[in-house]
Design an enzyme around this catalytic site. Structure first.
Site, mmCIF file in Angstrom:
data_model
loop_
_atom_site.group_PDB
_atom_site.id
_atom_site.type_symbol
_atom_site.label_atom_id
_atom_site.label_comp_id
_atom_site.label_asym_id
_atom_site.label_seq_id
_atom_site.Cartn_x
_atom_site.Cartn_y
_atom_site.Cartn_z
ATOM 1 C CG ASN A 122 34.706 40.354 40.978
ATOM 2 O OD1 ASN A 122 35.597 39.527 40.799
ATOM 3 N ND2 ASN A 122 34.797 41.607 40.560
ATOM 4 C CD GLU A 125 42.286 41.388 29.492
ATOM 5 O OE1 GLU A 125 41.231 40.762 29.266
ATOM 6 O OE2 GLU A 125 42.325 42.395 30.208
ATOM 7 C CE LYS A 175 37.990 38.295 38.345
ATOM 8 N NZ LYS A 175 37.821 39.588 39.075
ATOM 9 C CE1 TYR A 198 42.099 42.046 36.743
ATOM 10 C CE2 TYR A 198 43.001 40.155 37.897
ATOM 11 C CZ TYR A 198 41.925 40.808 37.309
ATOM 12 O OH TYR A 198 40.681 40.216 37.307
ATOM 13 C CG HIS A 235 38.897 39.218 33.501
ATOM 14 N ND1 HIS A 235 39.191 40.542 33.744
ATOM 15 C CD2 HIS A 235 39.291 38.986 32.227
ATOM 16 C CE1 HIS A 235 39.756 41.065 32.658
ATOM 17 N NE2 HIS A 235 39.830 40.142 31.728
HETATM 18 P P1 GTP Z 1 37.889 42.345 35.963
HETATM 19 O O1 GTP Z 1 36.918 41.852 34.943
HETATM 20 O O2 GTP Z 1 38.344 41.272 36.919
HETATM 21 O O3 GTP Z 1 39.044 43.078 35.321
HETATM 22 O O4 GTP Z 1 37.053 43.366 36.841
HETATM 23 P P2 GTP Z 1 36.590 44.847 36.438
HETATM 24 O O5 GTP Z 1 37.128 45.209 35.088
HETATM 25 O O6 GTP Z 1 35.134 44.899 36.652
HETATM 26 O O7 GTP Z 1 37.296 45.720 37.543
HETATM 27 P P3 GTP Z 1 38.825 46.225 37.605
HETATM 28 O O8 GTP Z 1 39.559 45.823 36.375
HETATM 29 O O9 GTP Z 1 38.811 47.640 37.983
HETATM 30 O O10 GTP Z 1 39.381 45.392 38.842
HETATM 31 C C1 GTP Z 1 39.872 44.080 38.674
HETATM 32 C C2 GTP Z 1 39.464 43.245 39.841
HETATM 33 O O11 GTP Z 1 40.101 43.736 41.014
HETATM 34 C C3 GTP Z 1 37.977 43.288 40.189
HETATM 35 O O12 GTP Z 1 37.193 42.396 39.430
HETATM 36 C C4 GTP Z 1 37.993 42.901 41.653
HETATM 37 O O13 GTP Z 1 38.097 41.473 41.805
HETATM 38 C C5 GTP Z 1 39.269 43.539 42.130
HETATM 39 N N1 GTP Z 1 38.988 44.844 42.726
HETATM 40 C C6 GTP Z 1 38.664 45.994 42.089
HETATM 41 N N2 GTP Z 1 38.448 46.981 42.955
HETATM 42 C C7 GTP Z 1 38.630 46.422 44.187
HETATM 43 C C8 GTP Z 1 38.565 46.939 45.504
HETATM 44 O O14 GTP Z 1 38.261 48.106 45.728
HETATM 45 N N3 GTP Z 1 38.826 46.046 46.524
HETATM 46 C C9 GTP Z 1 39.145 44.742 46.286
HETATM 47 N N4 GTP Z 1 39.390 43.918 47.312
HETATM 48 N N5 GTP Z 1 39.220 44.237 45.047
HETATM 49 C C10 GTP Z 1 38.973 45.071 44.028
HETATM 50 MG MG MG Z 2 39.104 44.973 34.554
#
Ligand code: GTP
Ligand code: MG
Length: 148
Positions: free
Chosen positions: A112, A126, A9, A49, A115
């Site tokens: 974080n 994807e 990212k 997303y 991805h």
């Molecule tokens: P990805 O690998 O990026 O898809 O992350 P993930 O699969 O571990 O989590 P998810 O797909 O649920 O969420 C995608 C991204 O959205 C996360 O990696 C975070 O950067 C962001 N995100 C998820 N939950 C939160 C939240 O509660 N607050 C904020 N600010 N960002 C969030």
């Molecule tokens: Mg995810």
């Protein structure tokens, strides 16, 4: 072989963690099928997303991902989707174990670093979305030393 989409990212790119993330997947024995740096468009990120579009943090997430270039890659290998997620760590870095990428380099969920696809089906979607031009498919002699 199973494939996954891993993406550094914008915060990970700016912090110079691209090589570190590549190194971990290489060291583990996974095979690189595609790699590119790009400035993603809003449209691409909203598609990537799409499942999260109703979440309250969605606009913030898209702004975060738009804030700079990303590095997308495709890795292949046995159970690479699940294992890739283990290597990344939990979504919330403070809940990630040390030794994981997020657990070693990040603190906040909205910064974080990386991805990883969450299932084989989403990985294939994807890969098609981020690499419409296609990705490599090659045999590697090294696999003899990695797989029994
Ligand atoms: P990805 O690998 O990026 O898809 O992350 P993930 O699969 O571990 O989590 P998810 O797909 O649920 O969420 C995608 C991204 O959205 C996360 O990696 C975070 O950067 C962001 N995100 C998820 N939950 C939160 C939240 O509660 N607050 C904020 N600010 N960002 C969030
Ligand atoms: Mg995810």
């Amino acid at each position: 072989q199973e494939r996954t989409y891993i993406m550094v990212k914008p915060d990970g790119v700016e912090r110079g963690l691209v090589g570190e993330i590549i190194k971990r997947f290489e060291n583990r024995g996974f095979k690189l099928l595609a790699l590119k740096a790009l400035q993603p468009s809003r449209d691409l990120l909203e598609k990537h997303y799409a499942d999260l579009s109703s979440k309250p943090f969605f606009p913030k997430l898209v702004d975060y991902m738009l804030s700079g270039p990303v590095v997308g890659m495709v890795w292949a290998g046995k159970e690479v989707v699940k294992t890739g997620r283990v290597m990344l760590g939990a979504t919330n870095p403070l809940a990630s174990a040390p030794g994981t990428i997020r657990g070693d380099y990040a603190i906040d969920v909205g910064k974080n670093i990386c991805h990883g696809s969450d299932a084989v089906e989403s990985a294939e979607k994807e890969i098609a979305l981020w690499f419409p031009e296609g990705v490599l498919n090659y045999e590697r002699s090294l696999d003899k030393l990695i797989y029994e």
